[in-house]
Each structure stands twice: as structure tokens, then as C-alpha cells.
Design an enzyme around this catalytic site. Structure first.
Site: not given
Ligand code: SAM
Length: 222
Positions: A68
Site C-alpha cells: 500500500s
Molecule cells: N498490508 C499489505 C502490505 O503492507 O504490503 C498490503 C496489502 S495488499 C493491498 C492486499 C492484500 O490482501 C493482498 O496481498 C491480497 O492477497 C490480500 N487479500 C485479499 N483478500 C484476502 C482475504 N480474504 N484474506 C486474506 N488476505 C486477503
């Protein structure tokens, strides 16, 4: 790495400049700014992108996901009101950077990611920095009852609605930070549990995230 220790490296100047930029954009929590000045974001991006690690922008990581934007990380962390010893559940580990910021602030962090490869990479990065966070693989839209209730829950992917299991896994007074909207744009909500069956919802402004995929989120493609 302890919360008070300092990484000395070639990116120090860029990191300090980013902190000044975050301050100019209205981030005021000194603990958030200190943590973001300690954690080396270049360790959470792909090697060939290290020179872009301190741009205030989201960057691509593996599995077609993103780390992000630093401003968004700061805003969400500030909205959570993190303090030492707070138990926080993160949904969407991604690169592990947000979890690292929370851990550097002294929170007990449990973080869930649906892509096993990303979770393994994050676990390795956090361990290399001496930061402690429990990295789990699974569908975070249903939360994790094993360690509930939580003082804070932070969802770092865009949901179609506030996932009810997450709201129910908050302690009284606990806060859930979650982007809610369509696939193009979301509104950042802060949901505070005020009583057993009562939640207060605040609008913190527009954000843009990759989709939250799961039983309480969007359906996966194909
Ligand atoms: N917090 C992260 C960082 O610091 O790099 C950025 C997160 S990225 C914008 C969103 C993440 O949410 C992705 O890696 C995606 O695979 C994950 N994601 C989406 N749906 C999810 C779910 N139901 N459970 C866990 N992770 C999920």
C-alpha cells in the site's frame, strides 16, 4: 529490531523525506511517524523497485498484489490508535510492511494472507528485522476466532461491505479500519464497537485498494 533501534543504510535520507511528506499531509501521531522512520520499506518491495520504495505510492508485489501507499498505511495506522501491547488482527499481509509498522509500535500482531507465497515472504522479512508477527494463511474475511477479541482489526483490501465476523471479533471499544465500496474506489471506515450489539461508523475519506476476496468479500476471478 527493537522499536527504538535504527536501521542505518543508503535509504535513510529518502525515508526521512517521506516522513516529512507524511507530516505535511496531516499525519500527526508521533508513534506512527517514528515507526515509519524505523522500518526499511525497501526490504518489502521487489529488488528492482528498491529505488522507488520511498515514493508515496503503492507498488506491485508478487501474485498481482500491491504494497500500500505509505500515506494510506500512515492514515490507517493513525486511525487505529495503536499503543504498546494492543492485540491487532490484520487482513491482507501482502508484503508484510503494514504488519512491520504495527509490530514496531509494540502491538501483538496476527496477520492473515490468502496467498501462501506472500505470507511466507512476509514471515521471512519480519523475522530478518527481528519483528514479531504471527503470519497465517487463509480467508481473513471470516477473521480468526482463535485469538479474538481484538483491540484493533485492519483490513488492507477493499470489501463490498463491512465483514460482520470482523465487527463481531472486536473487543468493546475496539476499532476496525476497513475500505468499503466497489472494485474501483472505496471509502475508508472506522467501525468502533461501543457495546455488545452496537457499533459506531465513521467515514475517513476515499481510498483505492485491491479487492478483498473471500466468503465475506468479493468472489475470486474464474
Ligand atoms: N498490508 C499489505 C502490505 O503492507 O504490503 C498490503 C496489502 S495488499 C493491498 C492486499 C492484500 O490482501 C493482498 O496481498 C491480497 O492477497 C490480500 N487479500 C485479499 N483478500 C484476502 C482475504 N480474504 N484474506 C486474506 N488476505 C486477503
Amino acid at each position: 529490531m527493537s522499536a527504538r533501534s535504527r536501521i542505518i543504510g543508503p535509504y535513510d535520507e529518502q525515508r526521512h523525506a517521506l516522513i516529512a511528506h507524511l507530516r505535511s499531509r496531516g499525519i500527526t501521531d508521533p508513534d506512527v511517524l517514528q515507526a515509519m522512520d524505523l522500518v526499511p520499506r525497501e526490504r518489502f518491495v521487489q529488488d528492482f523497485m528498491r529505488n522507488r520504495a520511498y515514493e508515496d505510492t503503492a507498488l506491485p508485489i508478487d501474485d498481482r498484489q500491491t504494497i500500500s501507499q505509505p500515506y494510506t498505511v500512515a492514515l490507517m495506522t493513525q486511525a487505529l490508535g495503536v499503543h504498546d501491547g494492543m492485540k491487532i488482527l490484520e487482513i491482507g499481509t501482502g508484503s508484510g510492511y503494514q504488519a512491520a509498522i504495527l509490530a514496531a509500535m509494540g502491538a501483538k500482531v496476527i496477520t492473515i494472507e490468502r496467498h501462501p507465497k506472500l505470507s511466507a515472504q512476509a514471515r521471512e522479512r519480519l523475522a530478518a528485522l527481528g519483528l514479531s508477527a504471527e503470519c497465517r494463511v487463509g480467508d481473513g474475511t471470516i477473521g480468526y476466532t482463535g485469538k479474538a477479541p481484538y483491540d484493533g482489526i485492519i483490513v488492507t483490501a477493499g470489501a463490498p461491505d463491512v465483514p460482520e465476523p470482523l465487527a463481531r471479533q472486536l473487543s468493546i471499544g475496539g476499532r476496525l479500519i476497513v475500505p468499503v465500496g466497489d472494485l474501483e474506489q472505496q471509502t475508508l471506515y472506522r467501525v468502533t464497537r461501543t457495546a455488545d450489539e452496537a457499533w459506531n461508523v465513521e467515514d475517513l475519506g476515499p481510498v483505492k485498494f485491491v479487492p478483498l476476496i473471500g466468503v465475506e468479500g468479493w468472489q475470486a476471478d474464474g
